[in-house]
Design an enzyme around this catalytic site. Sequence first.
Site, short mmCIF file in Angstrom:
data_model
loop_
_atom_site.label_atom_id
_atom_site.label_comp_id
_atom_site.label_asym_id
_atom_site.label_seq_id
_atom_site.Cartn_x
_atom_site.Cartn_y
_atom_site.Cartn_z
N ARG A 40 0.94 -1.26 -0.05
CA ARG A 40 0.08 0.03 0.12
C ARG A 40 0.65 1.24 0.05
O ARG A 40 0.53 2.28 -0.54
CB ARG A 40 -0.92 0.08 1.21
CG ARG A 40 -1.56 1.23 1.23
CD ARG A 40 -3.26 1.21 2.14
NE ARG A 40 -3.16 0.22 3.50
CZ ARG A 40 -2.38 0.48 4.47
NH1 ARG A 40 -1.60 1.49 4.55
NH2 ARG A 40 -2.37 -0.43 5.46
N TYR A 76 -16.72 17.73 -14.57
CA TYR A 76 -17.27 16.35 -14.62
C TYR A 76 -18.27 16.27 -13.42
O TYR A 76 -17.97 16.76 -12.45
CB TYR A 76 -16.00 15.64 -14.29
CG TYR A 76 -16.26 14.16 -14.05
CD1 TYR A 76 -16.68 13.28 -15.14
CD2 TYR A 76 -15.98 13.44 -12.80
CE1 TYR A 76 -17.01 11.92 -15.00
CE2 TYR A 76 -16.21 12.00 -12.49
CZ TYR A 76 -16.71 11.42 -13.73
OH TYR A 76 -17.00 10.05 -13.40
N ASP A 100 -7.74 19.37 -14.07
CA ASP A 100 -8.04 18.24 -14.62
C ASP A 100 -7.63 18.06 -15.95
O ASP A 100 -8.22 18.48 -16.98
CB ASP A 100 -9.59 18.12 -14.26
CG ASP A 100 -10.02 16.48 -14.42
OD1 ASP A 100 -9.47 15.73 -15.31
OD2 ASP A 100 -11.00 15.70 -13.87
N LYS A 123 -9.38 6.77 -18.77
CA LYS A 123 -9.72 7.45 -20.10
C LYS A 123 -8.59 6.91 -20.96
O LYS A 123 -8.33 6.27 -21.18
CB LYS A 123 -10.09 8.72 -19.79
CG LYS A 123 -11.20 9.19 -18.80
CD LYS A 123 -12.57 8.14 -18.85
CE LYS A 123 -13.28 8.20 -17.67
NZ LYS A 123 -13.55 9.57 -16.78
C1 LIG Z 1 -13.89 10.04 -15.71
C2 LIG Z 1 -13.55 11.40 -15.09
C3 LIG Z 1 -13.16 11.48 -13.79
C4 LIG Z 1 -13.22 10.54 -12.52
O1 LIG Z 1 -12.50 9.36 -12.89
P1 LIG Z 1 -12.86 7.82 -12.43
O2 LIG Z 1 -11.52 7.00 -12.93
O3 LIG Z 1 -13.92 7.43 -13.22
O4 LIG Z 1 -12.70 7.63 -10.99
C5 LIG Z 1 -12.66 12.83 -13.34
N1 LIG Z 1 -12.42 13.73 -14.41
C6 LIG Z 1 -12.91 13.62 -15.73
C7 LIG Z 1 -12.48 14.68 -16.83
C8 LIG Z 1 -13.40 12.21 -16.33
O5 LIG Z 1 -13.77 12.30 -17.36
#
Ligand SMILES: *Cc1c(COP(=O)(O)O)cnc(C)c1O
Length: 376
Positions: free
Chosen positions: A47, A99, A171, A196
Site C-alpha cells: 500500500r 465532470y 483536470d 480514459k
Molecule cells: C472520468 C473522469 C473523472 C473520474 O475518474 P474515475 O477514474 O472514473 O474515478 C474525473 N474527471 C474527468 C474529466 C473524467 O472524465
Amino acid sequence: MAGFNTRAIHVGSEPDPVTGAVNPPVYLTSTYAQDGVGIPRFSDYSRVDNPTRAALETCLADLEGASHGIAFASGLAGEDALLRTLAPGDHVILGNDAYGGTYRLLTKIFGDWGVTISCVDLSDLDAVRASFAKSTKMLWVETPSNPLLNVVSIKDLAAIAHEHDALLVVDNTFATPFLQRPLTLGADVVVHSTTKYVGGHSDVIGGFVATNSDELATKLKFHQYAIGAVPGPLDCYLLIRGLKTLGIRMERHCSNARAVAEYLSGHDAVERVYYPGLATHPSHEVAASQMSDFGGMVSFTLKGGAAKARNVCEMTSVFTLAESLGGVESLIELPAVMTHASTAGSTLEPPASLVRLSVGIEDVDDLIRDLAQALS
Ligand SMILES: *Cc1c(COP(=O)(O)O)cnc(C)c1O
C-alpha cells in the site's frame, strides 16, 4: 530531453537488471522481506509502495513535466486525496461544466465536511475574480471541459489563483499530457482519470495526481497510503502499457474527431457542434495557443430535441452507447441522463438534446457512415 513518445515508452521501464525483461515486472506482492528488523529492501508494504506502481508514477509524472506523481485506484480517489488537503470552512471554485463526479464529490462528501464551492463560467475572468473569498484555497479547472468542451486559458487562471494565494488544479483527463501540459502553463496540480485516454482500452479504472510542489506531494503520498485507495500492480501495468501508445492514439483520436466534427457541422439535423478544433468554436484561439491538437471528444445538440438525441444514441452500431471515454472504441452517450445525471437542476446541467461522442481510432469512414445512418 527526448521526445514524448520516446519517454512514454522508456521512462520507468528500463530492461529488468536481473533478467533483461523489456517490460517492468508485475510485482504481485503485498509485502517485502526485510534484511533486519525495520530494514526492508524496497518498502515495508505494497500500500505504501510497489515497484510496478512506481514505474507508472515515474513515467506519467515525466510526461506531465512534474517532479512528483502519485497514482490512485480511480480518478475520484485521486481527487479525494487532493481535496483532503483542505480543511472544513475552505472554499473551492469550480468551472460550471465540470465532470459530474467531481461536483458530486465536492457537494455530497466534502460539503458535509464543511467545504463550500462556487460554480462559475471560467471563460468570464471577471466572474472568476469575483467568486474568490478569503477562504478560497483552490480553483478547479477542466479544460477542455466535459461535456461542452469549453477551453479556458490555464495561464490566465493560474495568475488569478496565485493573486489570491490559491492553487490552480487542472483536470487534464481530456487533453492528456500529449496535447497539453498544465504545469508548464502555471498550474500547481494536475489530476487525471487514467481510466480514459492514458489506459486507452476501456479495461482499467485509475487516477493520478502530479505536482512540482514538494510540500503538496508529501501530503498526497501520505494520503495515498494512509487512506489506501491505491491501484493494484496489474492495473498499473495496464496503464504503463497504455502510456506507450498514448501519442499515436491521440494523433488518430484527434484526426478522427476533427473529421466527425466537420461532418456534423454540415448536417441538417444538427443544431450546434462543440469541438475546439472548429474555427467557429468560441474558444478555438485559446485552444490553439495551449494545446498541440484538439482532442478526441465531440459534442453536439440536435434540432429535434431530447427525443431525437435519445434516438440517435440508440441507432448507432459502430459507436457503442456507453458512459466513459478515451478508449480505442468509439462511444456515444446522452450526458443529461447518463454521465451528468447528478447535475440535474444545477447550473452544471447540460442541454437535454446534447449528445457526446468519444471518437475512437477506428477507420473514420466507418464512423461517419454510422453517424449518417443514425441521424437519418
Ligand atoms: C472520468 C473522469 C473523472 C473520474 O475518474 P474515475 O477514474 O472514473 O474515478 C474525473 N474527471 C474527468 C474529466 C473524467 O472524465
